[in-house]
Design an enzyme around this catalytic site. Structure first.
Site, mmCIF file in Angstrom:
data_model
loop_
_atom_site.group_PDB
_atom_site.id
_atom_site.type_symbol
_atom_site.label_atom_id
_atom_site.label_comp_id
_atom_site.label_asym_id
_atom_site.label_seq_id
_atom_site.Cartn_x
_atom_site.Cartn_y
_atom_site.Cartn_z
ATOM 1 N N HIS A 120 0.618 36.152 34.659
ATOM 2 C CA HIS A 120 1.438 37.329 34.334
ATOM 3 C C HIS A 120 0.592 38.606 34.354
ATOM 4 O O HIS A 120 0.794 39.509 33.544
ATOM 5 C CB HIS A 120 2.104 37.181 32.964
ATOM 6 N N TYR A 125 -1.981 31.822 23.789
ATOM 7 C CA TYR A 125 -1.941 33.281 23.976
ATOM 8 C C TYR A 125 -3.030 33.977 23.161
ATOM 9 O O TYR A 125 -3.783 34.814 23.664
ATOM 10 C CB TYR A 125 -0.551 33.828 23.614
ATOM 11 N N ASN A 162 11.096 34.203 29.923
ATOM 12 C CA ASN A 162 11.100 34.393 31.374
ATOM 13 C C ASN A 162 12.513 34.749 31.832
ATOM 14 O O ASN A 162 13.465 34.693 31.045
ATOM 15 C CB ASN A 162 10.652 33.114 32.087
HETATM 16 C C1 HEM Z 1 1.839 25.517 28.168
HETATM 17 C C2 HEM Z 1 2.458 26.423 28.852
HETATM 18 C C3 HEM Z 1 1.989 27.857 28.899
HETATM 19 C C4 HEM Z 1 0.790 28.386 28.651
HETATM 20 C C5 HEM Z 1 -0.452 27.663 28.212
HETATM 21 C C6 HEM Z 1 0.873 29.814 28.878
HETATM 22 C C7 HEM Z 1 -0.172 30.700 28.788
HETATM 23 C C8 HEM Z 1 -0.108 32.026 29.032
HETATM 24 C C9 HEM Z 1 -1.217 32.939 29.008
HETATM 25 C C10 HEM Z 1 -2.646 32.553 28.718
HETATM 26 C C11 HEM Z 1 -0.760 34.177 29.270
HETATM 27 C C12 HEM Z 1 -1.553 35.466 29.355
HETATM 28 C C13 HEM Z 1 -1.436 36.168 28.035
HETATM 29 C C14 HEM Z 1 -2.313 37.372 27.889
HETATM 30 O O1 HEM Z 1 -3.401 37.422 28.466
HETATM 31 O O2 HEM Z 1 -1.947 38.288 27.156
HETATM 32 C C15 HEM Z 1 0.637 34.054 29.443
HETATM 33 C C16 HEM Z 1 1.468 35.092 29.664
HETATM 34 C C17 HEM Z 1 2.811 34.958 29.642
HETATM 35 N N1 HEM Z 1 3.536 33.790 29.545
HETATM 36 FE FE1 HEM Z 1 2.839 31.959 29.371
HETATM 37 N N2 HEM Z 1 2.138 30.119 29.226
HETATM 38 C C18 HEM Z 1 2.850 28.945 29.248
HETATM 39 C C19 HEM Z 1 4.147 28.784 29.534
HETATM 40 C C20 HEM Z 1 4.998 29.815 29.562
HETATM 41 C C21 HEM Z 1 6.403 29.682 29.543
HETATM 42 C C22 HEM Z 1 7.197 28.379 29.467
HETATM 43 C C23 HEM Z 1 6.895 30.947 29.517
HETATM 44 C C24 HEM Z 1 8.315 31.355 29.423
HETATM 45 C C25 HEM Z 1 9.088 30.921 28.500
HETATM 46 C C26 HEM Z 1 5.793 31.874 29.555
HETATM 47 C C27 HEM Z 1 5.904 33.244 29.520
HETATM 48 C C28 HEM Z 1 4.849 34.109 29.563
HETATM 49 C C29 HEM Z 1 4.991 35.540 29.649
HETATM 50 C C30 HEM Z 1 6.278 36.324 29.671
HETATM 51 C C31 HEM Z 1 3.701 36.072 29.699
HETATM 52 C C32 HEM Z 1 3.333 37.519 29.858
HETATM 53 C C33 HEM Z 1 3.184 38.181 28.547
HETATM 54 C C34 HEM Z 1 2.874 39.623 28.776
HETATM 55 O O3 HEM Z 1 3.725 40.325 29.358
HETATM 56 O O4 HEM Z 1 1.791 40.055 28.376
HETATM 57 N N3 HEM Z 1 4.656 31.152 29.574
HETATM 58 N N4 HEM Z 1 1.015 32.727 29.315
#
Ligand code: HEM
Length: 793
Positions: A165, A452, A238
């Site tokens: 992202h 996160y 999402n």
């Molecule tokens: C085990 C599954 C998942 C892991 C380990 C994971 C991990 C991460 C990580 C490390 C980031 C970067 C965050 C940052 O640097 O600030 C991120 C961003 C994000 N993830 Fe996940 N994610 C997973 C599943 C999902 C799922 C299922 C969704 C949706 C429901 C999702 C939605 C998002 C969104 C929207 C962001 C962006 C947040 C922003 O705008 O800063 N992720 N995710």
């Protein structure tokens, strides 16, 4: 002005031992008074009143508030008796019970109007043009702290991008509760109709790097930070309601598979490559999500026209501690609209910032993007009867099974002042919940709750990123966490532990009535027996809901899904991977598998892939119109829709062009006059019009619709004008032509088709006759009836 300090007296204050009996201490100076008040405060707690209640399951459900004692005065717990000796920098004493670091973002906004340049330490800079040298032609000097500070800061301007992202755009706004949910939750935003909670929202793509294109085929992040008066709640969702995997253990594998391949770092922001399809074709649980990602949902027209989903099942918890399950849905007021693939590809070249620009411009224009928040609420007993497992993030709860109820609306009405400070530094985390919201046992969610914060420790450089202004809550923050890199808060007093008596017991635990309490989730007996690495049985149904999604699409949407699978798989260099994917698709839809195989030149359909569950439970719902993009056409408004109006010297502006533009603009549409070059165009009736875009700098595919006024046919001399007309036609957008403008259609090779509702041709030279039809077509979803594969135009 600093407050006047009380006299501290002449006796030196001791710092390493106190009197045996402070009652005999002299109170003539403040230090003595402080000691005496501290002694009283400590003496008021004879023992730790909470200790006995820390034991036993029942006590765990009834956590008591922490004991605390009021001090005789603020002096008792002060760090120093000299705290009122203030200056303009130090200020004076902290206001009791207040953490000043949580004031609105105004406290950190900076504006340089009327100010001279300074260094970071406030020293006025006399010359910002030259480094310090020994003579005008001599060597630069190391002593030049102005140059070194400037260059050093510049050298460190970048921070690591998000691991996923990375590419995103954000905006401020508010959430307004429209229907209180107090029966189900004590969460602050849902307590009264009309209650307003500030929010910051960040939309993103997943796979691409920070500078990648907006219109990649990808899932979109829809992350909402609610600054509630009970603390920050992040709904990190999402634009699709399901996910590729069921367990966090597979997340690094998924991301490694979809990101650019490690040997040559290609392709950027694209899933159309070997490693992604190799992985997902071996992970049949991803099939449902693949349907969504191959659908037009993955190429939205705008962030404003996407749904959002919390994806996981969450819990709502009320005042009595009772809990229900909940799914969160955001529904866009503008309806759900997407691009078509050919358009998305072209946009990514002409305007990689297409979605970022659209969001920014809509807010600047006052066309504030809006969503309704809807929830699906169901009990644990109901969930037990469903044909699928609600802990499985690859499953939806169909609307026909559990209806949606609207609880509020989200309005984005303020662009950030600074992209880096706000949109880049914002840190969302699924662990950020407030009293009244709790987690389910979804194993994917569990991994996210850890991930996160962990990644943000390195992205944002240490443990105090919650103090970065965009991340700080508006609720008070008091705890005994201290120090770490870049600590902002200046904590008063000597106490950074609990229990304590020396700060009157403060800050103390809030207790079950006010604090966050975890629901003592009931677990079915078989789950309780032992620690295990395994999935629940129903997780093995990989295809029922993939079929539900595909079967619920309109015919053009199904065609787009087949085309997307075929496109992506055609980029795969290993035929066995393609065939494996087609074999898997046969379990979801034979028709889809055949269509994809046909486009890939696979003459002999492979046998259906072996399934993990041969006899899935009978689904409650086999078709759900709500899953089609057509289901939510929006309110019919044309606000923020972009219309290209071709202009050329032969256009007679007063024969309709001018009134047409006025009608569109009055209703909020953005009309751009497009010609071969920008600048004034003198028109046939003597009017002069400014062309504000060209066929080169804003090609047709960047617009939602096209107007070809009488006299614009001379634009046909510019082949780029004809390309624009063809693209707008091919992408199934409304076109309004009148007078000789109609000839441009013929020159572009567009067939005259009276049955095409989006092709509006007025007979005379006046625009007025068909304006209403055009505006109506502009406000509704695209009509794909003119679409052919391959395209004829
Ligand atoms: C085990 C599954 C998942 C892991 C380990 C994971 C991990 C991460 C990580 C490390 C980031 C970067 C965050 C940052 O640097 O600030 C991120 C961003 C994000 N993830 Fe996940 N994610 C997973 C599943 C999902 C799922 C299922 C969704 C949706 C429901 C999702 C939605 C998002 C969104 C929207 C962001 C962006 C947040 C922003 O705008 O800063 N992720 N995710």
């Amino acid at each position: 002005m600093a407050k006047k300090a009380p006299p501290t007296g002449s006796a030196p204050a001791r710092t390493d031992s106190g009197p045996a009996d402070p009652a005999h201490e002299t109170f003539e100076h403040t230090a003595g008074l402080k000691k005496s008040q501290l002694q009283q405060l400590a003496a008021a707690r004879r023992h730790n009143e909470l200790k006995a209640g820390e034991h036993g399951f029942d006590n765990g459900l009834q956590t008591a508030p922490g004991a605390h004692v009021e001090a005789a005065s603020g002096l008792a717990a002060a760090s120093t008796v000299s705290e009122l000796n203030g200056t303009d920098k130090s200020g004076s004493a902290a206001v009791e019970g207040i953490n000043a670091a949580i004031e609105s973002l105004d406290r950190v906004r900076a504006d340089a109007t009327g100010r001279p340049l300074t260094t970071n330490l406030g020293v006025l800079i006399a010359d910002n043009q030259n480094s310090l040298k020994f003579g005008t032609r001599g060597p630069a000097l190391l002593e030049d702290f102005v140059l070194r500070e400037k260059i050093t800061h510049f050298d460190h301007e970048r921070i690591p991008e998000r691991i996923v992202h990375a590419r995103g755009s954000g905006a401020h706004g508010y959430f307004e509760c429209t229907a209180p949910l107090t029966r189900f939750t004590r969460a602050a935003p849902f307590q009264q109709a009309g209650k307003v909670t500030p929010v910051f929202v960040r939309f993103s793509t997943v796979a691409g790097e920070r500078g990648s294109k907006d219109t990649a085929r990808d899932v979109r992040g829809f992350a909402v930070k609610f600054y509630t008066d009970q603390g920050n709640w992040d709904l990190v969702g999402n634009n699709m309601p399901v996910f590729f995997i069921q367990d966090a253990m597979k997340f690094p594998d998924l991301v490694h598979a979809v990101k650019p391949e490690p040997h040559h770092a290609m392709p950027q922001a694209a899933s159309a490559h070997d490693t992604f399809w190799d992985f997902v074709s071996l992970m049949p649980e991803s099939t449902h999500m693949l349907m969504w990602v191959m659908s037009d949902r993955a190429i939205p027209r705008s962030f404003r026209t996407m749904q959002g989903f919390g994806v996981h099942t969450f819990r709502l918890v009320n005042d009595a501690g009772d809990s229900v399950f909940c799914k969160f849905h955001w529904q866009p007021a503008a309806g759900t609209h997407s691009l078509v693939w050919d358009e998305a590809v072209k946009i990514s070249g002409a305007d990689p910032d297409f979605h970022r620009r659209d969001l920014w411009e809509a807010i600047e224009a006052g066309a504030y993007p809006q969503w309704e928040l809807q929830v699906q609420i169901f009990t644990e007993e109901e969930a037990d009867r469903f044909s699928f497992d609600i802990l499985d993030a690859t499953k939806i709860v169909p609307e026909e099974l559990v209806p949606l109820q609207t609880v509020g609306r989200l309005v984005l009405n303020r662009n950030p002042d600074n992209f880096f400070a706000e949109t880049e530094q914002v840190a969302f985390c699924t662990a950020n919940v407030i009293p009244g919201i709790d987690f389910s046992n979804d194993p994917l969610l569990a991994g996210r709750i850890h991930s996160y914060h962990d990644t943000q420790l390195s992205r944002l450089g240490g443990p105090n990123f919650h103090e970065i202004p965009i991340n700080a809550p508006i609720a008070q923050v008091h705890n005994n966490q201290r120090d770490g890199i870049h600590r902002q808060a200046i904590h008063r007093g000597a106490v950074a532990y609990e229990p304590n008596s020396l700060a009157g017991g403060c800050p103390f635990q809030a207790g079950a009535a006010h604090g966050f309490m975890t629901v003592p989730a009931r677990l079915r007996a078989r789950d309780e027996h032992a620690k295990v690495r395994a999935k629940p049985e129903l997780f093995a149904d990989h295809y029922t809901q993939a079929r539900l999604f595909y079967e619920s699409q309109s015919q053009p949407e199904q065609a787009h899904i087949a085309a997307a699978f075929a496109f992506e798989l055609s980029k795969v260099t290993v035929p066995a991977v393609r065939e494996r994917m087609v074999a898997s698709l046969r379990n979801a839809s034979d028709a889809l598998a055949r269509a994809v195989a046909d486009k890939l030149g696979i003459a002999q359909l492979p046998a259906p892939m072996q399934r993990a569950m041969e006899q899935p439970r009978k689904p409650e719902v086999t078709r759900s119109s709500a899953l089609s993009l057509m289901h939510r056409p929006g309110d019919g408004s044309i606000a923020a829709r972009k219309v290209a109006l071709f202009v050329a010297p032969q256009v007679a502006w007063n024969r309709g062009g001018s009134s047409l533009r006025e009608r569109l603009v009055t209703q909020g549409a953005v009309v751009r006059c497009v010609a071969s070059k920008i600048g004034p165009v003198r028109l046939a009736d003597g009017e002069t019009l400014d062309a504000d875009a060209t066929f080169a700098n804003e090609p047709g595919f960047l617009f939602d619709a096209l107007v070809l006024p009488d006299g614009c046919d001379s634009a046909a001399d510019d082949a780029r004008a004809l390309e624009s007309v063809r693209d707008i036609y091919r992408h199934c957008k409304p076109i309004y032509a009148f007078g000789s403008g109609v000839e441009l259609l013929a020159r572009a090779g567009i067939p005259a088709d009276a049955t095409d509702a989006g092709l509006i041709v007025a007979k005379g030279t006046q625009a007025s006759s068909q304006i209403d039809r055009f505006i109506e077509a502009l406000g509704r979803p695209r009509d794909f009836s003119r679409e052919t594969d391959p395209p004829r135009v």
